[in-house]
Design a protein around this motif. Structure first.
Motif, PDB file in Angstrom:
ATOM      1  N   LEU A 121     -45.348  37.698  53.293  1.00 61.08           N
ATOM      2  CA  LEU A 121     -46.384  37.558  52.262  1.00 61.08           C
ATOM      3  C   LEU A 121     -46.528  38.809  51.390  1.00 61.08           C
ATOM      4  O   LEU A 121     -47.298  38.801  50.439  1.00 61.08           O
ATOM      5  N   LYS A 122     -45.816  39.886  51.727  1.00 60.79           N
ATOM      6  CA  LYS A 122     -45.980  41.165  51.034  1.00 60.79           C
ATOM      7  C   LYS A 122     -44.766  41.433  50.147  1.00 60.79           C
ATOM      8  O   LYS A 122     -43.748  41.936  50.619  1.00 60.79           O
ATOM      9  N   PRO A 123     -44.856  41.112  48.866  1.00 61.72           N
ATOM     10  CA  PRO A 123     -43.713  41.324  47.974  1.00 61.72           C
ATOM     11  C   PRO A 123     -43.271  42.791  47.962  1.00 61.72           C
ATOM     12  O   PRO A 123     -44.089  43.703  47.911  1.00 61.72           O
ATOM     13  N   GLY A 124     -41.969  42.988  48.053  1.00 59.71           N
ATOM     14  CA  GLY A 124     -41.411  44.328  47.978  1.00 59.71           C
ATOM     15  C   GLY A 124     -41.511  45.135  49.261  1.00 59.71           C
ATOM     16  O   GLY A 124     -41.081  46.283  49.302  1.00 59.71           O
ATOM     17  N   LYS A 125     -42.060  44.572  50.316  1.00 62.43           N
ATOM     18  CA  LYS A 125     -42.243  45.316  51.572  1.00 62.43           C
ATOM     19  C   LYS A 125     -41.235  44.915  52.642  1.00 62.43           C
ATOM     20  O   LYS A 125     -41.224  45.469  53.716  1.00 62.43           O
ATOM     21  N   TYR A 126     -40.414  43.926  52.386  1.00 63.29           N
ATOM     22  CA  TYR A 126     -39.544  43.350  53.391  1.00 63.29           C
ATOM     23  C   TYR A 126     -38.108  43.433  52.913  1.00 63.29           C
ATOM     24  O   TYR A 126     -37.834  43.174  51.747  1.00 63.29           O
ATOM     25  N   GLN A 127     -37.183  43.800  53.795  1.00 67.06           N
ATOM     26  CA  GLN A 127     -35.763  43.831  53.472  1.00 67.06           C
ATOM     27  C   GLN A 127     -35.028  42.829  54.344  1.00 67.06           C
ATOM     28  O   GLN A 127     -35.370  42.660  55.508  1.00 67.06           O
ATOM     29  N   ALA A 128     -34.025  42.192  53.767  1.00 69.61           N
ATOM     30  CA  ALA A 128     -33.244  41.211  54.510  1.00 69.61           C
ATOM     31  C   ALA A 128     -31.869  41.091  53.871  1.00 69.61           C
ATOM     32  O   ALA A 128     -31.634  41.615  52.773  1.00 69.61           O
TER      33      ALA A 128
END
Length: 154
Positions: free
Chosen positions: A48-55
């Protein structure tokens, strides 16, 4: 444990703040079951946190797609949190059921970044938050990673 979460305990702290010791102490109680840090609640909330997650996939596109999907649901984000609560209550219950104990303790220090989301999802659960002096945390980190040899900091 049922989906109301009153039998769920979250142990949250900074890294190197003593949470492992407290987990061992609490886990020795006859009614508390715990496992190594599961980290399972980070994924649905960081989505739900744009820009906070890498994949490996484009996480920004995934975040935008999730937002659009939630807009189409009758209750939007509330439906998402309800779905997360149901799914993860089930998983916690599975972990707890084989133990024969009453409470499940999830000790994942990095949940400090999702405390509001955890509370929104599991308002009946119990929260233990450990706060340690940041300088003491730094000393512990340095000692842990250098074993007293500060030349290893290069």
């Amino acid at each position: 444990m049922n989906t109301s979460s009153e039998h769920l305990i979250f142990l949250i702290s900074q890294p190197r703040a003593g949470s492992t010791l407290l987990q061992k102490i609490l886990g020795a109680h006859t009614e508390i079951h715990t496992l190594q840090e599961p980290w399972i609640m980070l994924h649905p909330f960081y989505a739900l946190k744009p820009g906070k997650y890498q994949a490996e996939y484009n996480a920004q596109w995934a975040s935008e797609a999730l937002s659009l999907f939630l807009e189409a649901l009758p209750y939007g984000e509330d439906d998402y949190f309800e779905g997360v609560r149901r799914m993860y209550s089930y998983l916690y219950n599975c972990a707890l059921s084989s133990s024969g104990k009453t409470f499940f303790l999830d000790k994942t220090p990095r949940y400090y970044s999702i405390i509001p989301e955890l509370y929104r999802t599991f308002p009946s659960s119990h929260f233990i938050v450990i706060i340690r002096n940041p300088l003491a945390v730094l000393c512990s980190v340095l000692d842990y990673f250098t074993k007293g040899d500060l030349n290893l900091l290069h």
